[in-house]
Scaffold this active site. Sequence first.
Site, PDB file in Angstrom:
ATOM      1  N   GLY A 128       0.955  -1.477  -0.274  1.00  0.00           N
ATOM      2  CA  GLY A 128      -0.169   0.320  -0.348  1.00  0.00           C
ATOM      3  C   GLY A 128       0.937   1.341   0.220  1.00  0.00           C
ATOM      4  N   SER A 129       0.794   1.981   1.153  1.00  0.00           N
ATOM      5  CA  SER A 129       1.004   3.675   0.472  1.00  0.00           C
ATOM      6  C   SER A 129       2.387   3.402   0.886  1.00  0.00           C
ATOM      7  CB  SER A 129       0.222   4.514   0.969  1.00  0.00           C
ATOM      8  OG  SER A 129      -1.004   4.730   0.761  1.00  0.00           O
ATOM      9  N   THR A 130       2.500   2.639   1.326  1.00  0.00           N
ATOM     10  CA  THR A 130       3.881   2.480   2.467  1.00  0.00           C
ATOM     11  C   THR A 130       5.047   2.717   1.369  1.00  0.00           C
ATOM     12  OG1 THR A 130       3.950   0.170   2.374  1.00  0.00           O
ATOM     13  CG2 THR A 130       3.651   1.425   4.758  1.00  0.00           C
ATOM     14  N   MET A 131       5.117   2.808   0.180  1.00  0.00           N
ATOM     15  CA  MET A 131       6.000   2.256  -0.732  1.00  0.00           C
ATOM     16  C   MET A 131       5.972   3.838  -1.162  1.00  0.00           C
ATOM     17  SD  MET A 131       7.156   0.326  -2.938  1.00  0.00           S
ATOM     18  CE  MET A 131       6.598  -0.856  -3.278  1.00  0.00           C
ATOM     19  N   LYS A 132       5.142   5.091  -1.045  1.00  0.00           N
ATOM     20  CA  LYS A 132       5.028   5.937  -2.045  1.00  0.00           C
ATOM     21  C   LYS A 132       6.425   7.192  -1.111  1.00  0.00           C
ATOM     22  CE  LYS A 132       0.228   7.043  -2.294  1.00  0.00           C
ATOM     23  NZ  LYS A 132      -1.025   7.259  -1.666  1.00  0.00           N
TER      24      LYS A 132
END
Length: 584
Positions: A280-284
């Site tokens: 999820g958004s931990t990749m951003k």
Amino acid sequence: MLVGGALALCAVALVVRAVDLQLVDNAFYQRKADARFLREVPIPTSRGMITDRNGEPLAVSSPVESLWANPQELANNPAAVARLAEATDLPVDYLTRYISQRREKEFMYVPRHRRINPAVAQKILALRIPGVFSQREFRRFYPQGEAVSHVLGFTNVDDRGQEGVELAFDEWLSGTPGAQKVIRDRHGRIVEHVDLVRPAEPGRDLVLSIDRRIQFLAYRELKRTLLETGAGSGSVVILDVATGEVLAMANLPSYNNNKVSGLNRDAYRNRAVTDLLEPGSTMKPLTVAAALEAGVITPATRFDTNPGWIANGRYRTSDFKNYGVLDTTGIITKSSNVGVSKIVKLLPDRDFDAFLRRFGYGASTGSGFPGEAAGIFPTPESWYGTTKQTLSYGYGISVTPLQIARAYATLGNHGRAVTPTFVKGGHSGESQQVLDPRVAAEVMRMMQTVTEPGGTATRAAILGYHVAGKTGTARKSAGGGYSRRYIAYFAGLVPVERPRFAVTVVINDPDPSGGGSTYGGGWVSAPLFARVMEGALRLMDVPPDDIETWLAAQAVEEAKRAKAHAAATPRTTASAGSLAEAAQ
């Protein structure tokens, strides 16, 4: 004379036979005797102790007794079998059948009575049942129980490691049993110790990087969060940023490794290293770091996210709401899917792929933990139209919680990647510079805004410390699509000035019935991070890096206490006067 002569001949025959036995064929008959009564028996040895980084015991070996019997002797003695069945609470018919199946052997363990309490064994031996004996063995004991069970694992009935650290370091922890020659009588009892063949060598001790106190904090708060949110499972990973040492790794559901059964084997799995999840958004932050390194954006570059969504093939990539125009920092602060999708379009496919692989995605971390998954990361050749776009915000790739923690530790370690280790001092000193330190510092400052007012994880803030982090709320895949069930993440670093801890919190399938953001990473996972880190920072004596905020908060609290005291004083006086009137 005839009788005397006969006796003399008999005496001579006896002397000749004695000479033959004692001198001529001495070796032959000694071997025959040894074969009947001389035995080589093992000398049991203990397994090495496992301790946490502060020397607190996590796994110790305690002496136990194992009952064994000679089936040949018991098979012909029904009365002894009945007495043994009564002493061991075993059905007579079951024990009789068990013995008869092994009647050709000279050794068998008494069913359900291996590695038992020595006092229980001595009570049975005191009955002097023919053909029943005991031998010393060792059994593993885990003082911390289920709080550390996924890291430690357990041993089997032969004291061999089966899971976790016990399996990974089985050769190191296992001792070498000794051996000695003894003489047994016809009842199997040892009557003489003849010779020491080889001494027993105990196993070597192992000092883990785990801190028992932080581990308990993580486990306790994880259990609390699962109860509050109705989630099905969860994991917490805490790494030392500079060394890669695993300070804590907690999972739920858990199990008690002091009493392992064949039931619910799913609970034995260390989800933090074996389970694959879309991050999820931990990749951003990594997507932004890749673009900053490539020089295609700066922290102040502005992106128009109107109208709050962007095309994604037949579908849409949407934000929580329409954030309008955001700069790069704002995209991280608000966790804009639209913004990061526009950023990743500026990067060539192969460059973006190579960047993520430098952070360890798509490969094992090298921790050496048994069963560790490498993850699933498709190569650019298999990407289609929107693959890169979905990768930018954490879909289309599967990673482990440990991989996320390692990637964030790399950001906090000035762009240097260190291999995680479960052994104190196990870091070889080798590290790899995978990101420009200047870019790493810029991304850290952006992530700091996530936990400050206006960010998505204000519940992760810790008084007196600057916190850098990123929330994530990923839909769970189901049947070729995505369901309305979620995985809530928070990955963070603290303190920002000199990061000490890298933490990943994963809460799987929180109850979404509350609606809104009550199942999101900022609501579910961020508070767990804050509670655990408050304790860990205090336990490890990490100095605060936000003194101003701490002093301001102390001043506010002092003012509140003074106001409350002033407001309470008149009421106290009036109450005293009323009491005086009542007394009169």
